[in-house]
Design a protein around this motif. Structure first.
Motif, PDB file in Angstrom:
ATOM      1  N   TYR A  94       0.909  -1.470   0.292  1.00 29.14           N
ATOM      2  CA  TYR A  94       0.013  -0.165  -0.224  1.00 29.14           C
ATOM      3  C   TYR A  94       0.899   1.250   0.253  1.00 29.14           C
ATOM      4  O   TYR A  94       1.779   1.678   0.752  1.00 29.14           O
ATOM      5  N   ALA A  95       0.320   2.525  -1.043  1.00 33.62           N
ATOM      6  CA  ALA A  95       1.218   3.227  -0.808  1.00 33.62           C
ATOM      7  C   ALA A  95       0.464   4.636  -0.216  1.00 33.62           C
ATOM      8  O   ALA A  95      -0.631   4.758  -0.657  1.00 33.62           O
ATOM      9  N   ASP A  96       1.085   5.003   0.181  1.00 29.31           N
ATOM     10  CA  ASP A  96       0.746   6.261   2.073  1.00 29.31           C
ATOM     11  C   ASP A  96       0.971   7.723   0.775  1.00 29.31           C
ATOM     12  O   ASP A  96      -0.108   8.980   0.895  1.00 29.31           O
ATOM     13  N   THR A  97       2.389   7.557   0.186  1.00 31.15           N
ATOM     14  CA  THR A  97       2.511   8.368  -0.986  1.00 31.15           C
ATOM     15  C   THR A  97       2.596   7.957  -2.089  1.00 31.15           C
ATOM     16  O   THR A  97       2.960   6.891  -2.102  1.00 31.15           O
ATOM     17  N   ASP A  98       3.129   9.034  -2.879  1.00 28.53           N
ATOM     18  CA  ASP A  98       4.406   8.685  -4.171  1.00 28.53           C
ATOM     19  C   ASP A  98       4.976   7.652  -3.533  1.00 28.53           C
ATOM     20  O   ASP A  98       6.704   7.938  -2.837  1.00 28.53           O
ATOM     21  N   CYS A  99       5.659   6.851  -3.753  1.00 31.74           N
ATOM     22  CA  CYS A  99       6.247   5.215  -3.284  1.00 31.74           C
ATOM     23  C   CYS A  99       6.750   4.546  -4.961  1.00 31.74           C
ATOM     24  O   CYS A  99       6.768   4.083  -5.532  1.00 31.74           O
ATOM     25  N   ILE A 100       8.306   4.750  -4.918  1.00 33.06           N
ATOM     26  CA  ILE A 100       9.326   3.331  -4.950  1.00 33.06           C
ATOM     27  C   ILE A 100      10.036   2.244  -4.214  1.00 33.06           C
ATOM     28  O   ILE A 100      10.429   2.907  -3.408  1.00 33.06           O
ATOM     29  N   TRP A 101       9.577   1.504  -4.536  1.00 26.78           N
ATOM     30  CA  TRP A 101      10.093   0.366  -3.976  1.00 26.78           C
ATOM     31  C   TRP A 101      10.688  -0.457  -4.810  1.00 26.78           C
ATOM     32  O   TRP A 101       9.997  -0.642  -5.785  1.00 26.78           O
ATOM     33  N   MET A 102      11.686  -1.414  -4.004  1.00 30.32           N
ATOM     34  CA  MET A 102      12.291  -2.445  -5.058  1.00 30.32           C
ATOM     35  C   MET A 102      12.031  -4.345  -4.500  1.00 30.32           C
ATOM     36  O   MET A 102      11.773  -4.779  -3.212  1.00 30.32           O
ATOM     37  N   ALA A 103      11.449  -4.859  -5.300  1.00 28.54           N
ATOM     38  CA  ALA A 103      11.437  -6.488  -4.919  1.00 28.54           C
ATOM     39  C   ALA A 103      12.584  -6.672  -4.798  1.00 28.54           C
ATOM     40  O   ALA A 103      13.370  -7.135  -6.328  1.00 28.54           O
ATOM     41  N   ASN A 104      12.974  -7.682  -3.874  1.00 30.05           N
ATOM     42  CA  ASN A 104      14.060  -8.754  -4.520  1.00 30.05           C
ATOM     43  C   ASN A 104      13.890 -10.087  -3.973  1.00 30.05           C
ATOM     44  O   ASN A 104      13.475 -10.317  -3.077  1.00 30.05           O
ATOM     45  N   GLU A 105      14.268 -10.860  -5.129  1.00 28.21           N
ATOM     46  CA  GLU A 105      13.182 -11.774  -5.474  1.00 28.21           C
ATOM     47  C   GLU A 105      14.576 -13.050  -5.381  1.00 28.21           C
ATOM     48  O   GLU A 105      15.747 -12.637  -6.204  1.00 28.21           O
ATOM     49  N   PHE A 106      14.209 -14.192  -4.683  1.00 30.13           N
ATOM     50  CA  PHE A 106      15.153 -15.150  -4.542  1.00 30.13           C
ATOM     51  C   PHE A 106      14.264 -16.678  -5.423  1.00 30.13           C
ATOM     52  O   PHE A 106      13.939 -17.125  -4.232  1.00 30.13           O
ATOM     53  N   HIS A 107      14.607 -16.841  -6.501  1.00 26.93           N
ATOM     54  CA  HIS A 107      13.947 -17.835  -7.462  1.00 26.93           C
ATOM     55  C   HIS A 107      15.603 -19.006  -6.855  1.00 26.93           C
ATOM     56  O   HIS A 107      16.353 -19.008  -7.807  1.00 26.93           O
TER      57      HIS A 107
END
Ligand SMILES: [Fe+2]
Length: 243
Positions: A227-240
């Motif tokens: 959920y974004a409270d403000t304009d947001c940039i976030w990163m997904a770190n995925e381990f496949h």
């Protein structure tokens, strides 16, 4: 790591953005000096020691913000430096970004954008330990994972969609907040009224894994969303997992 780590401070630029962020993949850190305020994410297998006294470290799959200090060690780290925030929402206009509903079967009316995704090496860890199900890593549980990262963007007050599956072969995901403030949320059902946990995310934060692991070593998830409270940039770190 599968890469050749004989040379210290191997640096590879990661092109999430041409204007708003400067991102580097740093391998085999050895007294690597960080001058400007930088989000540092440990995507490796080892603790990354920070060169100040009393000496402390950054655990694998954790992050922090560093400035005017050295990274003494660390096998694989992602460094993200943000330039000024002016027009930062324009990041979605950079090459390789797409609204998610345009590229996969996902609601087209949800304002969620995805950056290009990058492979950042292979790491080995015990999934039971990594998800907090056991107190100590066990050698016979060690599994190899392909690390993949991408950024996400949503404008303020966005429900980025409740889900509990990501892929046929599930991976471990954790998220790092890059810009703005948001939350990782858990739900009893695929229903916004059933929220039972709200994990606040500020720049530099990485939440602990939401995943559990079954007896076959497969990851599974509670219903969750960003959920974004403000304009947001976030990163997904995925381990496949790698067979
Ligand atoms: Fe997820």
């Amino acid at each position: 790591m599968s890469t050749n780590l004989t040379e210290p401070n191997l640096i590879e630029p990661i092109n999430f953005s041409s204007k708003y962020l400067k991102t580097f993949w740093l391998k085999n850190a050895k007294d690597y000096y960080i001058e400007n305020r930088t989000i540092v994410v440990n995507l490796g297998e080892q603790k990354a020691y920070i060169g100040a006294l009393p000496e402390k470290y950054l655990l694998p799959r954790a992050s922090t913000i560093l400035k005017e200090v050295s990274l003494k060690s660390g096998d694989s780290l992602l460094l993200i430096e943000i330039y000024g925030p002016t027009n930062i929402g324009g990041i979605i206009l950079d090459a390789g970004w797409h609204q998610l509903g345009e590229i996969i079967d996902f609601p087209k009316d949800i304002p969620l954008w995805k950056s290009p995704q990058y492979d950042l090496g292979i790491v080995e860890f015990d999934p039971y330990f990594a998800t907090g199900l056991t107190e100590q890593p066990a050698q016979n549980n060690f599994t190899k994972y392909q690390v993949k990262v991408n950024l996400w963007f949503s404008p303020a007050v966005t429900n980025a969609a409740i889900h509990n599956k990501h892929a046929v072969r599930e991976f471990l995901e954790v998220h790092t907040q890059i810009y703005g403030t948001g939350r990782m949320q858990k739900f009893h059902a695929k229903d916004f009224n059933t929220l039972y946990e709200d994990v606040l995310m500020s720049p530099g934060d990485t939440h602990i894994p939401f995943a559990c692991v079954d007896e076959q070593g497969r990851f599974f998830y509670p219903w969750h969303q960003y959920y974004a409270d403000t304009d947001c940039i976030w990163m997904a770190n995925e381990f496949h997992p790698i067979s």
